[in-house]
Design a protein around this motif. Sequence first.
Motif, PDB file in Angstrom:
ATOM      1  N   MET A   3       0.837  -1.200   0.000  1.00 43.21           N
ATOM      2  CA  MET A   3       0.000   0.000   0.000  1.00 43.21           C
ATOM      3  C   MET A   3       0.872   1.250   0.000  1.00 43.21           C
ATOM      4  SD  MET A   3      -2.992  -1.316   2.634  1.00 43.21           S
ATOM      5  CE  MET A   3      -1.824  -2.112   3.751  1.00 43.21           C
ATOM      6  N   PHE A   4       1.189   1.720  -1.218  1.00 42.21           N
ATOM      7  CA  PHE A   4       1.966   2.942  -1.387  1.00 42.21           C
ATOM      8  C   PHE A   4       1.106   4.054  -1.997  1.00 42.21           C
ATOM      9  CE2 PHE A   4       6.419   0.775  -1.836  1.00 42.21           C
ATOM     10  CZ  PHE A   4       6.317   0.329  -0.537  1.00 42.21           C
ATOM     11  N   SER A   5       0.531   3.795  -3.172  1.00 36.44           N
ATOM     12  CA  SER A   5      -0.168   4.836  -3.935  1.00 36.44           C
ATOM     13  C   SER A   5      -1.370   5.400  -3.186  1.00 36.44           C
ATOM     14  CB  SER A   5      -0.629   4.282  -5.284  1.00 36.44           C
ATOM     15  OG  SER A   5       0.467   3.931  -6.090  1.00 36.44           O
ATOM     16  N   GLU A   6      -1.629   6.677  -3.433  1.00 40.61           N
ATOM     17  CA  GLU A   6      -2.773   7.388  -2.866  1.00 40.61           C
ATOM     18  C   GLU A   6      -3.416   8.234  -3.947  1.00 40.61           C
ATOM     19  OE1 GLU A   6      -0.696   7.937   1.567  1.00 40.61           O
ATOM     20  OE2 GLU A   6      -1.569   9.661   0.543  1.00 40.61           O
ATOM     21  N   PRO A   7      -4.581   8.825  -3.678  1.00 41.00           N
ATOM     22  CA  PRO A   7      -5.208   9.676  -4.694  1.00 41.00           C
ATOM     23  C   PRO A   7      -4.305  10.811  -5.180  1.00 41.00           C
ATOM     24  CG  PRO A   7      -6.793   9.151  -2.990  1.00 41.00           C
ATOM     25  CD  PRO A   7      -5.473   8.604  -2.528  1.00 41.00           C
ATOM     26  N   ALA A   8      -3.433  11.330  -4.313  1.00 39.87           N
ATOM     27  CA  ALA A   8      -2.548  12.432  -4.699  1.00 39.87           C
ATOM     28  C   ALA A   8      -1.082  12.019  -4.701  1.00 39.87           C
ATOM     29  CB  ALA A   8      -2.750  13.617  -3.749  1.00 39.87           C
ATOM     30  N   ALA A   9      -0.808  10.735  -4.649  1.00 36.20           N
ATOM     31  CA  ALA A   9       0.583  10.263  -4.615  1.00 36.20           C
ATOM     32  C   ALA A   9       0.681   8.957  -5.385  1.00 36.20           C
ATOM     33  CB  ALA A   9       1.063  10.064  -3.180  1.00 36.20           C
ATOM     34  N   GLY A  10       1.105   9.062  -6.628  1.00 28.74           N
ATOM     35  CA  GLY A  10       1.296   7.878  -7.441  1.00 28.74           C
ATOM     36  C   GLY A  10       2.755   7.755  -7.826  1.00 28.74           C
ATOM     37  N   SER A  11       3.110   8.385  -8.944  1.00 28.81           N
ATOM     38  CA  SER A  11       4.505   8.352  -9.373  1.00 28.81           C
ATOM     39  C   SER A  11       5.413   9.057  -8.372  1.00 28.81           C
ATOM     40  CB  SER A  11       4.637   9.002 -10.757  1.00 28.81           C
ATOM     41  OG  SER A  11       3.912   8.263 -11.721  1.00 28.81           O
ATOM     42  N   ASP A  12       4.904  10.116  -7.737  1.00 28.34           N
ATOM     43  CA  ASP A  12       5.682  10.825  -6.707  1.00 28.34           C
ATOM     44  C   ASP A  12       5.362  10.201  -5.357  1.00 28.34           C
ATOM     45  OD1 ASP A  12       7.121  12.531  -5.151  1.00 28.34           O
ATOM     46  OD2 ASP A  12       5.949  14.325  -5.609  1.00 28.34           O
ATOM     47  N   LEU A  13       6.064   9.133  -5.033  1.00 27.09           N
ATOM     48  CA  LEU A  13       5.786   8.392  -3.808  1.00 27.09           C
ATOM     49  C   LEU A  13       5.948   9.258  -2.566  1.00 27.09           C
ATOM     50  CD1 LEU A  13       5.277   5.744  -2.265  1.00 27.09           C
ATOM     51  CD2 LEU A  13       7.726   5.247  -2.505  1.00 27.09           C
ATOM     52  N   ALA A  14       6.884  10.197  -2.605  1.00 28.40           N
ATOM     53  CA  ALA A  14       7.157  11.018  -1.417  1.00 28.40           C
ATOM     54  C   ALA A  14       6.043  12.009  -1.116  1.00 28.40           C
ATOM     55  CB  ALA A  14       8.469  11.774  -1.596  1.00 28.40           C
ATOM     56  N   ALA A  15       5.033  12.093  -1.982  1.00 29.21           N
ATOM     57  CA  ALA A  15       3.937  13.038  -1.767  1.00 29.21           C
ATOM     58  C   ALA A  15       2.783  12.445  -0.971  1.00 29.21           C
ATOM     59  CB  ALA A  15       3.421  13.553  -3.115  1.00 29.21           C
ATOM     60  N   LEU A  16       2.927  11.237  -0.441  1.00 32.20           N
ATOM     61  CA  LEU A  16       1.790  10.596   0.213  1.00 32.20           C
ATOM     62  C   LEU A  16       1.394  11.303   1.509  1.00 32.20           C
ATOM     63  CD1 LEU A  16       2.911   8.747   2.798  1.00 32.20           C
ATOM     64  CD2 LEU A  16       3.725   7.310   0.940  1.00 32.20           C
TER      65      LEU A  16
ATOM     66  N   LEU B 291      -3.048   5.165  12.444  1.00 27.71           N
ATOM     67  CA  LEU B 291      -2.997   5.470  11.015  1.00 27.71           C
ATOM     68  C   LEU B 291      -4.346   5.987  10.550  1.00 27.71           C
ATOM     69  CD1 LEU B 291      -1.097   2.299   9.679  1.00 27.71           C
ATOM     70  CD2 LEU B 291      -0.143   4.427  10.580  1.00 27.71           C
ATOM     71  N   ASP B 292      -4.319   7.099   9.790  1.00 25.31           N
ATOM     72  CA  ASP B 292      -5.538   7.687   9.230  1.00 25.31           C
ATOM     73  C   ASP B 292      -5.265   8.147   7.807  1.00 25.31           C
ATOM     74  OD1 ASP B 292      -7.839   8.047  11.268  1.00 25.31           O
ATOM     75  OD2 ASP B 292      -6.053   8.652  12.411  1.00 25.31           O
ATOM     76  N   GLY B 293      -6.173   7.793   6.895  1.00 23.76           N
ATOM     77  CA  GLY B 293      -6.023   8.238   5.522  1.00 23.76           C
ATOM     78  C   GLY B 293      -6.494   7.183   4.544  1.00 23.76           C
ATOM     79  N   GLN B 294      -5.982   7.283   3.326  1.00 28.84           N
ATOM     80  CA  GLN B 294      -6.464   6.418   2.246  1.00 28.84           C
ATOM     81  C   GLN B 294      -5.325   5.986   1.349  1.00 28.84           C
ATOM     82  OE1 GLN B 294      -9.166   8.373  -0.429  1.00 28.84           O
ATOM     83  NE2 GLN B 294      -9.406   6.606  -1.766  1.00 28.84           N
ATOM     84  N   LYS B 295      -5.404   4.767   0.877  1.00 27.30           N
ATOM     85  CA  LYS B 295      -4.535   4.250  -0.169  1.00 27.30           C
ATOM     86  C   LYS B 295      -5.387   3.883  -1.386  1.00 27.30           C
ATOM     87  CE  LYS B 295      -0.639   4.514   2.080  1.00 27.30           C
ATOM     88  NZ  LYS B 295       0.491   5.366   1.617  1.00 27.30           N
ATOM     89  N   LEU B 296      -4.750   3.821  -2.541  1.00 29.19           N
ATOM     90  CA  LEU B 296      -5.491   3.579  -3.787  1.00 29.19           C
ATOM     91  C   LEU B 296      -4.663   2.677  -4.702  1.00 29.19           C
ATOM     92  CD1 LEU B 296      -8.048   4.336  -5.423  1.00 29.19           C
ATOM     93  CD2 LEU B 296      -6.795   6.334  -6.277  1.00 29.19           C
ATOM     94  N   TRP B 297      -5.370   1.955  -5.584  1.00 28.14           N
ATOM     95  CA  TRP B 297      -4.748   1.053  -6.560  1.00 28.14           C
ATOM     96  C   TRP B 297      -4.003  -0.098  -5.875  1.00 28.14           C
ATOM     97  CZ3 TRP B 297      -7.473   2.631 -10.245  1.00 28.14           C
ATOM     98  CH2 TRP B 297      -7.586   3.974 -10.579  1.00 28.14           C
ATOM     99  N   THR B 298      -4.518  -0.568  -4.763  1.00 28.06           N
ATOM    100  CA  THR B 298      -3.863  -1.653  -4.043  1.00 28.06           C
ATOM    101  C   THR B 298      -4.308  -3.000  -4.606  1.00 28.06           C
ATOM    102  OG1 THR B 298      -3.831  -0.287  -2.042  1.00 28.06           O
ATOM    103  CG2 THR B 298      -3.406  -2.638  -1.786  1.00 28.06           C
ATOM    104  N   SER B 299      -3.396  -3.673  -5.280  1.00 27.33           N
ATOM    105  CA  SER B 299      -3.716  -4.963  -5.887  1.00 27.33           C
ATOM    106  C   SER B 299      -3.937  -6.033  -4.827  1.00 27.33           C
ATOM    107  CB  SER B 299      -2.574  -5.397  -6.818  1.00 27.33           C
ATOM    108  OG  SER B 299      -2.435  -4.511  -7.901  1.00 27.33           O
ATOM    109  N   TRP B 300      -5.035  -6.784  -4.993  1.00 28.77           N
ATOM    110  CA  TRP B 300      -5.376  -7.953  -4.186  1.00 28.77           C
ATOM    111  C   TRP B 300      -5.589  -7.633  -2.714  1.00 28.77           C
ATOM    112  CZ3 TRP B 300      -6.933 -10.790  -7.813  1.00 28.77           C
ATOM    113  CH2 TRP B 300      -6.207 -10.940  -8.994  1.00 28.77           C
TER     114      TRP B 300
END
Length: 409
Positions: A134-147, A160-169
């Motif tokens: 779980m890395f990607s977020e709505p505002a952090a995809g290619s720029d991982l450091a922007a999460l 932990l509070d927030g959201q992750k996106l595009w998490t496979s499986w």
Amino acid sequence: MAADEMSLEDFSDRNTYREQVRSFLRRHAPSYSGKARAGISLDADVALGRAWQKLKSEHRFAAITLPRSLGGGGGTPLQKVIFNQEEAEFDLPVQYFGISLGQPIPIMAHYATEEQKAELVPPAVRGETIWCQMFSEPAAGSDLAALRLRARRDGNNWTLDGQKLWTSWAHISDWGVVVARHDATLPKHRGLTYFFVNMRAPGISVRPVRLLGPSHVNEVFFDNVVIPDSQRLGEVGDGFKIAVHTLMIERYSVMDRWGYGPNPATLLRGLAGRTAGGLAALQDPELREAVAQSIYEERALAEINRRAFIAMAEGKEPGPEGSITKLVTIATRQRLARAVMNAIGAEALQRTPNATQRDDFTESWITGSLSRIAGGTDQILRNTIAEKILGLPQDHRPDKAVPFNQIPG
């Protein structure tokens, strides 16, 4: 002694090891691939995949590079490459474990305590547990450091509070690794920490994201999820470094030479006798050019991979050349699929039920776009090639040293 029962120490060269792998696959793979998977439900396919994973672990073909003390094969990166190449020739239910054993588990082997490794790694190798990343977020995809997912420390716990996106499986996963921002007053690359979490912990909810093809990605929401500090990997603030380590493993995941799309033999079988616009499909000039270009690029990549094989055989870590393989192979797969669809004509727009990207060019073309985003976009891979291989200067990054909470937007 049967070939697939021999130990890895019995092999002194890769050709002998490849034949051992082929013997194992010829004997066992048909019972878990092709017709064995046709038309079955997701749950049944996952169960079949778990059984295949268990069988591989019994023969030391699961997690080949992990030590035997953790349930792995105790083998070399080169042996892992060889097995992956040969396994890719079969339609096996391995996709559920690709991320699990390709990213979180190797990272656990590097950074977890000995007790955590002993508890968590062997069940994953046997296919009993599945992990997600779980890395990607709505505002952090290619720029991982922007999460932006927040990690707030309270004594020996983190919330932990927030959201992750595009998490496979995520919807079938038992555990997951996650990077969160513990300090927004630090520059964006420095305020991150790496954790692992139980996907059934209170406050975690998973929602599917619908795709044009089969859906395997999800949104994951964290609502006051409390985890102990013992589920932190590395030091506080090491999150970006460990995440990059994870991605380097991912980007050198060895694909088959056609990028998990149909190979030329499938093309010839599928188009034999087909016509479009009164002409034989195999005479289409665009298709013929695409096939020739694909074969040319595959041979060029084979030379790059050959050098990587030599380096791995000498005990060296694979370098950034894996970015070239992913960039070229997936783009080639999509171009070839498009040429086949054009040669077939309008009929190619009709999707076949239960078709996969391995045996159907329409599905291969559709899913190719997702593959060009997952694991690093084309643009990110080009940057890696430019900076790490060609030695070109880095792009200008004006926000690199700015506190995260002072970055506009």
